[in-house]
Design a protein around this motif. Structure first.
Motif: not given
Length: 388
Positions: A58-62, A64-69, A84-93
């Motif tokens: 529901t809050e994807p960034d919260l 996915l931030d914890e799954q960065a590794a 998909f827009s959240s995934l783009r930000g995650q990949i760039d981060m």
């Protein structure tokens, strides 16, 4: 479980790209393959058809931030197009942190829908890999007839009997028609779409005649196009484009249409046994479609498939333009004696084919002169896999 050739392709893609989209129809083995890859690395798996897993995002960034590794596997990702827009930000981060590859494995069963959803958001960040059903070199050439009859969906191929296999495929068709397709949004009566799919089966490998199909179903030609687009998008039907380069001849411009899995084709036509298949008028088209799908699946990523036909009758069942621009021409025959028509030789000369191959039902590889070779399907698959 059979070792899948696509496994190496997906692992290589994850090593080179931040996100990989694994496309394929339902029940083809995408989830099994993904979980096998997940067992080899730190990972997390979410099935987006489950309400509980969708709630996690529901809050994807919260989350996915914890799954960065970790490798994040998202199954049936087309269920959440806004992701998909959240995934783009995650990949760039993650790239800024030095994590440039192997971040997301996305599984989906609606190709055009997924390509449209991801094309803008993940441009330059994603690689697409299509997973075919079980292939001959995965199950063994001694099981060719069984694979042809039952098709390559693992549960169908591995069923205890031909009757059990057909029952599985009938249930599969019913589930697609009554649940999966309506879930994508189209309001198409299941009985109408089943009739359309069966009509395509009877015309396996023929030129698309939208007017005849429309008359048979009592709908418009535009509606036929919409039905066909849907089945192509779900990777259940192949619309094979005609060769379009100028060769100074009048070329047939209508596409050819195939039910992609031979087992589903036989289920649509009620063919349970090899004997009933061999006695049915569709046997030639079924064999052609079976071999054609196997050859396309074995070709290197980036290969473009076509067929070639002129108004004068010169014809090639399959033309593959490989990534290095080589052109391979195939004729497919359900016969044990290698023999080719004059039209094949004219067609290969028209397109200046680099390789000319007759795939036939015999067991030996036979040179036919002037660079042309006749060979069984397994030999043709081995030859084309060497080009990867």
């Amino acid at each position: 479980m059979y070792p899948r050739s696509i496994n190496h392709t997906v692992i290589t893609a994850l090593a080179e790209q931040a996100a990989v989209v694994l496309l394929g129809p339902r029940q083809v083995g995408k989830t099994t393959l993904a979980l096998e890859i997940a067992a080899q690395t730190a990972s997390v798996y979410l099935d987006l058809e489950r309400e509980a897993d969708r709630q996690i995002l529901t809050e994807p960034d919260l989350y996915l931030d914890e799954q960065a590794a970790k490798l994040v596997i998202l199954d049936e990702v087309q269920q959440m197009p806004g992701l998909f827009s959240s995934l783009r930000g995650q990949i760039d981060m993650r790239r800024r942190k030095g994590l440039r590859s192997g971040q997301f494995l996305l599984l989906g069963s609606a190709s055009n829908l997924l390509l449209h959803q991801s094309a803008e958001s993940l441009a330059g960040r994603v690689r697409y890999v299509e997973m075919p059903p079980l292939q001959l070199d995965e199950v063994g050439r001694d099981r060719l007839n069984e694979l042809w009859l039952r098709g390559g969906f693992p549960d169908s191929f591995q069923a205890a009997s031909d009757r059990a296999s057909l029952t599985w495929r009938e249930d599969f068709l019913r589930t697609y028609l009554e649940r999966d397709i309506p879930a994508l949004g189209p309001r198409i009566p299941a009985t109408t779409l089943r009739r359309f799919w069966t009509m395509l089966g009877h015309a396996q490998g023929g030129l698309l005649n939208a007017a005849a199909l429309a008359e048979g179903l009592g709908v418009s030609g535009q509606t036929i196009g919409r039905y066909l687009d849907l089945l192509v998008d779900l990777m259940l039907v192949r619309r094979l484009a005609p060769w379009h380069e100028n060769v100074g001849k009048r070329l047939v411009k209508s596409p050819k249409v195939y039910v992609r899995d031979s087992g589903l084709l036989h289920a649509l036509l009620g063919l349970e046994s090899l004997e009933s298949l061999l006695g049915h008028p569709v046997v030639g088209g079924s064999w052609e479609g079976f071999c054609l799908e196997a050859l396309i699946a074995a070709a290197p990523i980036g290969t473009e498939p076509f067929f070639y036909r002129t108004s004068a009758g010169a014809e090639l069942d399959l033309v593959l333009r490989l990534p290095k621009s080589e052109v391979w021409a195939f004729e497919i025959k359900r016969a044990t004696a290698p023999k080719l028509s004059r039209g094949f030789h004219l067609a290969t000369a028209d397109i200046k084919a680099d390789r000319r191959i007759l795939v036939y039902a015999g067991a030996r590889e036979v040179p036919l002169g002037d660079g042309l070779r006749a060979m069984p399907l397994n030999a043709a698959l081995a030859l084309i896999r060497q080009q990867a």
